[in-house]
Each structure stands twice: as structure tokens, then as C-alpha cells.
Design a protein around this motif. Structure first.
Motif, PDB file in Angstrom:
ATOM      1  N   MET A 292      40.165  44.207  27.404  1.00  8.99           N
ATOM      2  CA  MET A 292      41.281  43.440  27.970  1.00  8.99           C
ATOM      3  C   MET A 292      41.870  44.153  29.186  1.00  8.99           C
ATOM      4  O   MET A 292      42.195  43.523  30.197  1.00  8.99           O
ATOM      5  N   ASP A 293      41.987  45.509  29.119  1.00 13.21           N
ATOM      6  CA  ASP A 293      42.507  46.258  30.263  1.00 13.21           C
ATOM      7  C   ASP A 293      41.580  46.129  31.460  1.00 13.21           C
ATOM      8  O   ASP A 293      42.021  45.963  32.600  1.00 13.21           O
ATOM      9  N   LEU A 294      40.264  46.230  31.221  1.00 15.10           N
ATOM     10  CA  LEU A 294      39.307  46.086  32.311  1.00 15.10           C
ATOM     11  C   LEU A 294      39.346  44.693  32.898  1.00 15.10           C
ATOM     12  O   LEU A 294      39.226  44.512  34.117  1.00 15.10           O
ATOM     13  N   SER A 295      39.525  43.686  32.019  1.00 11.73           N
ATOM     14  CA  SER A 295      39.587  42.309  32.502  1.00 11.73           C
ATOM     15  C   SER A 295      40.765  42.118  33.441  1.00 11.73           C
ATOM     16  O   SER A 295      40.646  41.454  34.476  1.00 11.73           O
ATOM     17  N   ARG A 296      41.914  42.737  33.107  1.00 13.44           N
ATOM     18  CA  ARG A 296      43.083  42.630  33.986  1.00 13.44           C
ATOM     19  C   ARG A 296      42.805  43.299  35.325  1.00 13.44           C
ATOM     20  O   ARG A 296      43.232  42.811  36.372  1.00 13.44           O
ATOM     21  N   PHE A 297      42.073  44.433  35.303  1.00 15.60           N
ATOM     22  CA  PHE A 297      41.753  45.119  36.561  1.00 15.60           C
ATOM     23  C   PHE A 297      40.850  44.252  37.435  1.00 15.60           C
ATOM     24  O   PHE A 297      41.115  44.071  38.633  1.00 15.60           O
ATOM     25  N   PHE A 298      39.786  43.702  36.844  1.00 15.82           N
ATOM     26  CA  PHE A 298      38.839  42.922  37.653  1.00 15.82           C
ATOM     27  C   PHE A 298      39.429  41.584  38.103  1.00 15.82           C
ATOM     28  O   PHE A 298      38.949  40.997  39.064  1.00 15.82           O
ATOM     29  N   ASP A 299      40.480  41.104  37.407  1.00 16.65           N
ATOM     30  CA  ASP A 299      41.141  39.874  37.835  1.00 16.65           C
ATOM     31  C   ASP A 299      42.178  40.118  38.924  1.00 16.65           C
ATOM     32  O   ASP A 299      42.624  39.179  39.584  1.00 16.65           O
ATOM     33  N   SER A 300      42.587  41.399  39.100  1.00 15.22           N
ATOM     34  CA  SER A 300      43.576  41.724  40.137  1.00 15.22           C
ATOM     35  C   SER A 300      42.923  41.678  41.519  1.00 15.22           C
ATOM     36  O   SER A 300      41.687  41.708  41.626  1.00 15.22           O
ATOM     37  N   TYR A 301      43.747  41.627  42.563  1.00 14.36           N
ATOM     38  CA  TYR A 301      43.194  41.587  43.930  1.00 14.36           C
ATOM     39  C   TYR A 301      42.383  42.850  44.228  1.00 14.36           C
ATOM     40  O   TYR A 301      41.241  42.750  44.712  1.00 14.36           O
ATOM     41  N   PRO A 302      42.926  44.080  43.966  1.00 13.15           N
ATOM     42  CA  PRO A 302      42.113  45.285  44.255  1.00 13.15           C
ATOM     43  C   PRO A 302      40.815  45.320  43.451  1.00 13.15           C
ATOM     44  O   PRO A 302      39.765  45.700  43.980  1.00 13.15           O
ATOM     45  N   GLY A 303      40.887  44.923  42.180  1.00  5.77           N
ATOM     46  CA  GLY A 303      39.683  44.943  41.351  1.00  5.77           C
ATOM     47  C   GLY A 303      38.649  43.938  41.829  1.00  5.77           C
ATOM     48  O   GLY A 303      37.449  44.247  41.907  1.00  5.77           O
ATOM     49  N   ALA A 304      39.112  42.717  42.143  1.00  5.72           N
ATOM     50  CA  ALA A 304      38.189  41.688  42.641  1.00  5.72           C
ATOM     51  C   ALA A 304      37.611  42.100  43.993  1.00  5.72           C
ATOM     52  O   ALA A 304      36.422  41.892  44.272  1.00  5.72           O
ATOM     53  N   TYR A 305      38.472  42.722  44.846  1.00  9.53           N
ATOM     54  CA  TYR A 305      37.995  43.153  46.170  1.00  9.53           C
ATOM     55  C   TYR A 305      36.890  44.207  46.031  1.00  9.53           C
ATOM     56  O   TYR A 305      35.824  44.096  46.650  1.00  9.53           O
TER      57      TYR A 305
END
Length: 334
Positions: free
Chosen positions: A5-18
Motif C-alpha cells: 500500500m505504501d509503494l502504491s501511494r508512492f507510484f501514484d504520486s507525481y514524483p513516483g509516476a514521473y
């Protein structure tokens, strides 16, 4: 479950998606560039460098530009029709219940460390040291052999300095007024023609460092400090930069075989003498870097000895085709 769940929040964020999409966009750009280099048989170092740097620069801007074109690009509806949806793969669990996304973050972290210690730190150290006196004695070159080697070169001469050191070495400094430094050991090792070839190569580096294009490329490369594909493609472009300076040096001296003999004497003969001791002391990473450096030197020597065709300068159609292909594919990679 909490980690996923923590990783999912990171990859859904702008920096993570970028960061994630920049990685996949650079990988696809690198693959398309490689196909183009082979298909069109592009061998000129200056042309190759332009294509390799495209894989470095493109992913910096692709995510925000695609996002501007279609603000719903990260929506579930868009992802369902995409060619590749990174969010699906990041949640895949490897043996040991380790999410694939955690592996990608580890790769980003390790690449950032390599970038800092092998690329950024040496530049910072060089800039910091440039304002300090050198540890050894440095004097303006006044040897007759240096003056004889420089005289025929049809270019503006930078300042030439000699470092009192027995190890043969030569390098150039950049900045507003570039300079060439060589050791007293190198002056004693090379004859006048070989000294001229080595000086011409370093003068080429000084001339190219004055171009704002190279400074801009390095600043853009810093933005992708976490990206392993960019790390690889940028280093390959640096190797091509050495071949470009070889060509410039030969255009000044007209003696490719002399430059090839100089490279052998400076790098291969010296390396063979020290290889046993270095192999024992070097780490695995150090051995790989030494091996890569030796391959690059041998490639430069082979090219100078066999001869090469001049740059045709007509690769813009291929470059435009690569740009359109990479942009079209990566638009559907989220």
C-alpha cells in the motif's frame, strides 16, 4: 500488505509516476535508438552521440508534456487502453512477497549512489580544487619539444602546463579559459609527433567544452540521476566524445596512425605493466571499469588504424523518425 500500500501511494504520486515513467520511456527510447543505429548503419561518433543523448534528454520532458496534452492520462480508463501500465507491474510480488516496485526503487537508489560518487562528486572535486594550488610543482611548458609540437597546429593554443611527475599523463581543464596539463614523464616518453597528437586531442576537448551545448546536456543529465538507462546511454555518449576528439585531432595533424601509436604507448603499454598489481587490488567494479576503459581504447585505436568515413551529416531524417516513433510509443506507456 502495508508495504504494497505504501509503494502504491508512492507510484501514484507525481514524483513516483514521473520517475517510473521516465525510466520506461528512456528504456524504450534507448531500444529504438539502438535499432535505428543498426538499421541505418550510423557509425559516425558525432551522429551516434546525438542519438544516444536523445535517450538521455527525452524522458526528462516526456511525462509533463504528455500530462499537459491529456490530463486524464493516468486515469484507469486511459491505462486500460495503454500499451504498458507500470502500476500493474509494480504491485506484482516476487518470491519472498517482495513487490516488484520495491526492486525498482532499490535500482533507483543504487543508480543515484553511482551517479553521485562516479559522476557528480568528481566534477565538484575538480571545481573545488581548481581554485587551489596543485599538490605538485606546476610550471608553464617551456620544453623545446612541446613548442615544436604545438607550432604546426592550426588552432588557438590554450595554456600548456607541465606537472613534475614521472607517471605519463595528460588532461585538460574546462572553464572560461581551458588549459592542458601534462606530466614531465609524458614529455619524456613521447616523441614530438606523438606529443603533437596527444596535445591536439586535448585541445579538441578544450574547444568542445566551450560550447554551451555540452554544458546544457550535462545539466539535463543531472535531472535523471536515478535512471539506470540514462546512466548507461550517457556513458556511451562520453565514449563517442573521445572518438570525436580523435577526429578533430587528426584533422589538425593529418596523422591518424601517430595518434593510434600514442594511445597504445600511453594506455595499453602502461596498463600491461601495472595490470598484475591492479588486478589484485581492484574491486569487481574497478575491474569492470578498467576492462571497459581498455575496450574503448582498443576501439579507438582500431578505428584510427583502419580508417573511417567522414561524417556525412545527413542523418536528420533518421533522427526525426526516431523522435516520432519514441513519442508515439511512449505516449501509451504509463
Amino acid at each position: 500488505m502495508r508495504t504494497s500500500m505504501d509503494l502504491s501511494r508512492f507510484f501514484d504520486s507525481y514524483p513516483g509516476a514521473y520517475a517510473t515513467q521516465a525510466f520506461f520511456h528512456s528504456a524504450i527510447a534507448g531500444a529504438v535508438v539502438e535499432i535505428a543505429l543498426k538499421s541505418w548503419k550510423i557509425r559516425s561518433p558525432s551522429s551516434r552521440q546525438k542519438f544516444l543523448l536523445f535517450a538521455v534528454v527525452f524522458p526528462i520532458f516526456s511525462f509533463p508534456i504528455f500530462k499537459t496534452i491529456d490530463s486524464a492520462r493516468n486515469s484507469v480508463y486511459f491505462r486500460m487502453g495503454a500499451l504498458f501500465d507500470s502500476s500493474r507491474w509494480m504491485s506484482v510480488e516476487l518470491p519472498g512477497s517482495i513487490p516488484l516496485g520495491a526492486v525498482l526503487i532499490l535500482v533507483f537508489f543504487m543508480t543515484s549512489l553511482v551517479f553521485f560518487f562516479q559522476e557528480l562528486f568528481p566534477v565538484m572535486k575538480h571545481a573545488f580544487a581548481s581554485g587551489k594550488p596543485a599538490p605538485g610543482e606546476i610550471r608553464e611548458a617551456d620544453e623545446p619539444a612541446v613548442a615544436e609540437a604545438l607550432a604546426p597546429l592550426p588552432v588557438e593554443k590554450p595554456d600548456i602546463y607541465v606537472i613534475d611527475d614521472e607517471d605519463p599523463m595528460i588532461f585538460s581543464s574546462t572553464g572560461r579559459k581551458g588549459s592542458v596539463f601534462m606530466s614531465s614523464g609524458l614529455v619524456g616518453l613521447l616523441d614530438v609527433e606523438q606529443l603533437q597528437a596527444a596535445l591536439a586531442h586535448e585541445i579538441a576537448h578544450v574547444a568542445r567544452s566551450r560550447r554551451p551545448y555540452m554544458v546544457i546536456v550535462f545539466l539535463l543529465r543531472i535531472a535523471m540521476f536515478f535512471n539506470p538507462v540514462v546512466l548507461l546511454e550517457f556513458r556511451r555518449s562520453i565514449q563517442d566524445d573521445e572518438k570525436i576528439c580523435d577526429e578533430i585531432a587528426v584533422s589538425m595533424t593529418g596523422k591518424p596512425l601517430v595518434l593510434a601509436a600514442t594511445l597504445k604507448k600511453l594506455y595499453l603499454s602502461q596498463e600491461e605493466g601495472r595490470s598484475g598489481e591492479r588486478q589484485r587490488d581492484a574491486s569487481v567494479t574497478g575491474r569492470l571499469e578498467d576492462y571497459s576503459h581498455k575496450l574503448n581504447i582498443e576501439s579507438r585505436i582500431g578505428r584510427l588504424e583502419k580508417g573511417y568515413a567522414p561524417d556525412a551529416g545527413s542523418d536528420w531524417f533518421a533522427f526525426a523518425a526516431v523522435f516520432l516513433a519514441v513519442a508515439a510509443i511512449n505516449y501509451y506507456v504509463v
